[in-house]
Design a protein around this motif. Structure first.
Motif, PDB file in Angstrom:
ATOM      1  N   PRO A 119      37.269 -31.294 -96.824  1.00  0.00           N
ATOM      2  CA  PRO A 119      36.621 -32.464 -97.438  1.00  0.00           C
ATOM      3  C   PRO A 119      36.921 -32.611 -98.930  1.00  0.00           C
ATOM      4  N   ARG A 170      32.256 -33.807 -92.939  1.00  0.00           N
ATOM      5  CA  ARG A 170      31.383 -34.348 -93.980  1.00  0.00           C
ATOM      6  C   ARG A 170      32.086 -35.515 -94.673  1.00  0.00           C
ATOM      7  N   LEU A 171      31.412 -36.649 -94.743  1.00  0.00           N
ATOM      8  CA  LEU A 171      31.977 -37.820 -95.397  1.00  0.00           C
ATOM      9  C   LEU A 171      31.929 -37.633 -96.914  1.00  0.00           C
ATOM     10  N   LEU A 224      36.474 -44.907 -88.482  1.00  0.00           N
ATOM     11  CA  LEU A 224      36.325 -43.460 -88.397  1.00  0.00           C
ATOM     12  C   LEU A 224      36.420 -43.060 -86.929  1.00  0.00           C
ATOM     13  N   CYS A 243      35.869 -37.823 -86.347  1.00  0.00           N
ATOM     14  CA  CYS A 243      35.565 -37.185 -87.638  1.00  0.00           C
ATOM     15  C   CYS A 243      34.523 -36.083 -87.507  1.00  0.00           C
ATOM     16  N   LEU A 267      31.338 -36.086 -87.818  1.00  0.00           N
ATOM     17  CA  LEU A 267      30.380 -36.077 -88.929  1.00  0.00           C
ATOM     18  C   LEU A 267      29.026 -35.577 -88.446  1.00  0.00           C
ATOM     19  N   PRO A 284      26.411 -41.221 -91.426  1.00  0.00           N
ATOM     20  CA  PRO A 284      27.272 -41.813 -92.456  1.00  0.00           C
ATOM     21  C   PRO A 284      26.753 -43.144 -92.996  1.00  0.00           C
ATOM     22  N   THR A 317      25.690 -43.750 -96.796  1.00  0.00           N
ATOM     23  CA  THR A 317      26.814 -43.795 -97.734  1.00  0.00           C
ATOM     24  C   THR A 317      27.602 -45.089 -97.589  1.00  0.00           C
ATOM     25  N   LEU A 318      27.955 -45.440 -96.363  1.00  0.00           N
ATOM     26  CA  LEU A 318      28.779 -46.622 -96.109  1.00  0.00           C
ATOM     27  C   LEU A 318      28.028 -47.912 -96.441  1.00  0.00           C
TER      28      LEU A 318
END
Length: 956
Positions: free
Chosen positions: A785, A809-810, A825, A828, A830, A834, A837-838
């Motif tokens: 990451p 992890r993003l 994505l 990924c 995760l 997410p 954040t997005l």
């Protein structure tokens, strides 16, 4: 008139002869040649501006183009030879003395060739000077293609499918018949003359939510005048997701059996677009012979006899012309760019002219769209509108077919000079072919159709930007039909041509001898033509039939060598195929099989050798359909020193090694090496690409042999780099690529000498301010990451991001570009949600989370999140159990897709607050989930306001 050849020749003289003249003193000959070409260019511009239509002028245009091509070939050939000699050791006096005789021969040869061409030009010039073009043609303003007018045009081209009026009742009627399971009708037909909108109507039905929800599977196939049975059946099987590699090799009769069985067992809708006659239907009928079936066939055709011939109980629907009000409504959509603006009023005189023009269009949508497109490009000049109006009246006749043909011809005549070769170039492509915009633009640039003067003059625009503007103008004029747009930028990604517009394109290209379309039926004719510059092979033919040494471009749209052709060449082929199925297959049979393999490989090698040794002026070599291509790419490819565009994608070679002679191709602008070596998973690419310093677009193999590391740091003009791998390339070379726009990293991603203690001290990886698209694909291992975050921190201008790799992890929000409009994505893994954040990204309009992109159980979209998001897709998030959406989240969402999220039990309650939602698609194998969403279910109240709801219950 086509100025591109003359412009390209002048460009070659200007750019490539500086070294020649300084070394050899041929200034006088070269300047004389340039002077004659400049006069011809001026003559053509004046003749075109005044719309001169004279037989001598028309025939002279073809001759001028040939002379310009010859001039460019001579100048470039000698410039390249001189450049190679200079790099080979001109600084060494001993070597220079030893080569003095050869240099003298070279000087004599170039002077002689230039003088021959100049003499031919002078003869033509004397002939043309007897025609005073200033007194011919029509007085008035010049072409309406000024920069100011281009700036006033609409920002995005019209898509024909969007310009639809008067089809609501047609759609309603046909859909009701399609979804009626009690009806005995299995075949429906939309009939009408060309240009009425049959295909447009069929596509509207194909996408209609009631139809998508009713049928389990949908498939679409273009039939066209050249009915290719195998291709059509394979296209349908592909749309039904049941086409395998085995199917591609089985006999065509077995394909029909497989398709017929599937249609009998499943509820499918198959649309066969543009069937020309009953013979075509008879050839396709074996695949649609199932009697007891809920599947249905929808045909479009100009022939009324087909539906009765196909099914005595079939439903016939004849599409009618638009009435005057519908015609005017359609015309306004296209011709008046600002008509949707609040308070906008149409100029009274323009309205009068428009209404008069519409009356001449006989209710034909295509005619209205084409004329509207022409007028839109001339808005708001009343003078230009008056000219078009006058031309329309002189062109049009009463017969509806003639009206359409005349309107299409007028659309070509109205093109400005710089657009005509761009339009004619489209004649390379087969009927109904979906043309990728980026590849076409690369071809335009490689062929010199986009002028370098424009590139320099338009505020530093690249040639690709200028070419993109040309494509946009063709779309504005409705001469092409946009099929797909870039998600982030809305730029054209692919398009097609209406078959009637393509007929005009082919006719004009043939008239001007722009190219030759080759197949098995006309190869004899091709062998007798000495001056062929461009060949487009729609069907396989023996390349040895081309005898023109001055060939400039070869585009292939069929397999390298068809199995049918191999059988003709090898009479034992069918024998061995039959013997393999018998238990008695013995040593002799093995020997014969090996012998056949050797002969096949030799034949394929012969095709390559002929091209590389006979077409030394080739600039474009494009293989479209791939296929087995022999043992290896011959070393002789290094002889094609003029190549600008080389595309070998999907070709299969026995050997996984490419020749080092590729390094001789120093003029290359586009190089596509996405090829396969059948004996190895990785391709050996020799470390010679650094020599190709004019490269703009480089596509490496998916897997490069890691024994050789490629140096790419000299490729400063590179705009596209695909399949970059840190194991076979140096990551530090990316720093020098300051013009890079699209970067795809495949395989392991590791930053050399990465400072894990003080992350801020690591040098930036990308220093291009133009990078707009970044993709990372890694199936081998996870990505650190920290390395990913550092890469993203240097990509602050990207609008598209695709991550297909395990990252767990993003990266934090501040590492992501605020310009991001599209994110995908996939895999990924995760562990943290997410969405928080997005959600902060201010311009994010499309988000796709697919196949274990997130492995947590809960996902939450809080209030005010995703302010600009318009499309959201969730697929195969197998651990997701609950998704919460707050009121106020995703206020612009228009499309939501949820597929195969096996643990998700219900829709989020917050969806009921999203008033903008237009389409919801749910695909699930959990019947209880489907029951909740459909009308009457406990979740239906959350989405009852959505106009289009598609529910599919499937077992996979």
């Amino acid at each position: 008139m086509d100025f591109s050849a003359v412009s390209s020749a002048l460009k070659a003289i200007g750019e490539l002869t500086q070294e020649v003249t300084s070394l050899w003193g041929v200034d006088e000959q070269v300047e004389g040649l340039a002077s004659e070409l400049r006069w011809m260019q001026s003559f053509l511009k004046v003749a075109d501006a005044r719309k001169v239509d004279h037989e001598v002028i028309r025939t002279s245009v073809v001759e001028i183009r040939e002379l310009a091509y010859d001039a460019e070939d001579v100048i470039e050939m000698f410039a390249l030879k001189v450049a190679s000699k200079r790099k080979g050791g001109f600084s060494n006096c001993i070597k220079r003395s030893a080569c003095f005789l050869k240099e003298g021969c070279l000087l004599h040869q170039i002077k002689s060739e230039i003088e021959k061409i100049t003499a031919r030009i002078e003869v033509l010039t004397r002939q043309l000077k007897t025609y005073d073009v200033s007194k011919l043609g029509v007085d008035g303003e010049g072409p309406s293609s000024s920069t100011e007018r281009r700036e006033a045009r609409r920002p995005y081209p019209h898509v024909m499918d969007d310009n639809v009026v008067g089809l609501d009742k047609d759609i309603e009627k046909l859909v009701s018949v399609l979804v009626d399971e009690e009806s005995e009708c299995k075949v429906l037909s939309i009939c009408g003359m060309g240009g009425l909108g049959k295909t447009t109507l069929a596509k509207k039905i194909y996408r209609q939510s009631q139809v998508v929800g009713h049928f389990e599977h949908l498939a679409w196939a273009f039939v066209s005048q050249n009915c290719q049975i195998r291709k059509i059946w394979e296209d349908i099987l592909s749309d039904l997701n049941i086409l395998t590699e085995v199917d591609k090799k089985m006999k065509v009769e077995k394909l029909a059996v497989k398709l017929s069985s599937f249609l009998e067992e499943n509820k499918c809708l198959v649309i066969l677009d543009d069937i020309w006659n009953t013979k075509a239907w008879d050839s396709l009928k074996p695949a649609f012979s199932a009697r007891e079936t809920k599947s249905k066939i929808l045909l479009t055709s100009r022939n009324k006899e087909i539906v009765a011939h196909a099914d005595k109980n079939g439903f016939f629907y004849e599409l009618q012309e638009l009435d005057y009000n519908q015609s005017w409504e359609l015309f306004q959509k296209i011709a008046f760019p600002q008509s949707n603006s609040l308070g906008y009023k149409i100029d009274a005189k323009m309205k009068e002219l428009g209404e008069d023009i519409v009356k001449h269009c006989a209710g034909l949508p295509l005619a209205i769209i084409i004329l509207g497109g022409i007028l839109a490009t001339k808005y708001p000049s009343l003078t230009e509108w008056l000219k078009v109006s006058a031309n329309v009246k002189s062109y049009l006749n009463n017969d509806k077919g003639e009206v359409l043909r005349d309107v299409l011809a007028l659309s070509y005549d109205d093109l400005p000079p710089y657009l005509r070769p761009c339009f004619l170039y489209l004649s390379h492509y087969p009927e109904d072919y979906e043309i990728p915009a980026d590849r076409l633009i690369q071809l335009w640039v490689a062929e010199g159709i986009v002028s370098s003067k424009q590139e320099e003059g338009d505020e530093g625009q690249k040639a690709e930007d200028v070419a993109e503007g040309h494509l946009l103008e063709l779309a504005e004029r409705c001469m092409i039909q946009v099929r797909e747009r870039d998600i982030a930028t809305l730029k054209i990604r692919s398009f097609q041509m209406h078959d009637l517009m393509r007929d005009v394109c082919l006719s004009k290209a043939k008239q001007q001898k722009f190219l030759y379309i080759a197949d098995q039926s006309n190869v004899c004719q091709l062998s007798t033509i000495g001056r062929v510059r461009r060949v487009s092979a729609h069907k396989f033919f023996w390349i040895q039939c081309i005898k023109s040494p001055h060939l400039r471009s070869l585009l292939f749209f069929d397999k390298f060598l068809l199995r049918e052709e191999e059988k003709k060449v090898l009479p034992f082929q069918s024998y061995t195929n039959n013997r393999r199925s018998e238990e008695s297959f013995n040593a002799l049979d093995c020997f014969v099989a090996v012998l056949i393999g050797i002969v096949i490989v030799t034949k394929r090698r012969g095709i390559w050798k002929y091209m590389f040794n006979n077409f030394n002026f080739l600039r474009v070599l494009d293989y479209e359909s791939g296929g087995e291509a022999g043992c290896m790419l011959p070393n002789d490819i290094g002889k094609l020193i003029h190549l600008r565009f080389l595309r070998l994608r999907d070709l299969e070679f026995m050997s996984a090694k490419l020749p080092s002679s590729l390094g001789n191709l120093r003029c290359l602008q586009t190089l596509d090496l996405r090829i396969e070596g059948r004996c190895s998973d990785s391709m050996h690419v020799p470390n010679v690409l650094w020599r190709m310093q004019q490269l703009r677009h480089l596509y490496l193999p998916e897997e490069c042999n890691r024994k050789t590391k490629l140096k790419l740091g000299t490729l400063r003009s590179l705009q596209t780099l695909v399949n970059f791998n840190t194991k076979s390339c140096y990551i530090k070379d990316l720093i020098n690529m300051t013009n890079i726009r699209e970067l795809e990293i495949r395989g392991p991603f590791n930053i050399e000498d990465f400072n894990t203690e003080e992350l801020g001290k690591n040098p930036l990886i990308v220093q291009s301010k133009y990078l707009h698209s970044l993709s990372i694909i890694n199936y081998e291992e996870g990505i650190d990451p920290r390395h990913l975050a550092h890469l993203l921190s240097s990509c602050d201008s990207i609008s598209k991001l695709s991550l297909d790799a395990e990252i767990r992890r993003l990266p934090e929000y501040h590492y992501l570009s605020s310009n991001l409009a599209y994110i995908k994505l996939r895999r990924c893994m995760l562990e943290e949600d997410p969405m928080p954040t997005l959600a902060k990204l201010p311009y994010l309009s499309m988000l796709e989370l697919h196949e274990e992109a997130f492995i947590g159980k809960e996902m939450f979209c809080c209030g005010q999140a995703f302010a600009k998001l318009e499309s959201l897709s969730l697929k195969k998030l197998n651990f997701l159990e609950e998704w919460k959406v707050s009121e106020g989240a995703m206020p612009c969402l228009r499309r939501l897709e949820i597929q195969r999220c096996r643990q998700l039990k219900k829709l989020p309650d917050g969806l009921r607050f999203i008033a903008t939602l237009q389409e919801l698609k749910v695909v699930t194998k959990i019947k209880t989930f489907k029951d909740k969403v459909e009308e009457g279910g406990e979740d239906f109240y959350k989405v009852r306001h959505v106009p289009s709801i598609i529910l599919q219950y499937t077992l996979w």
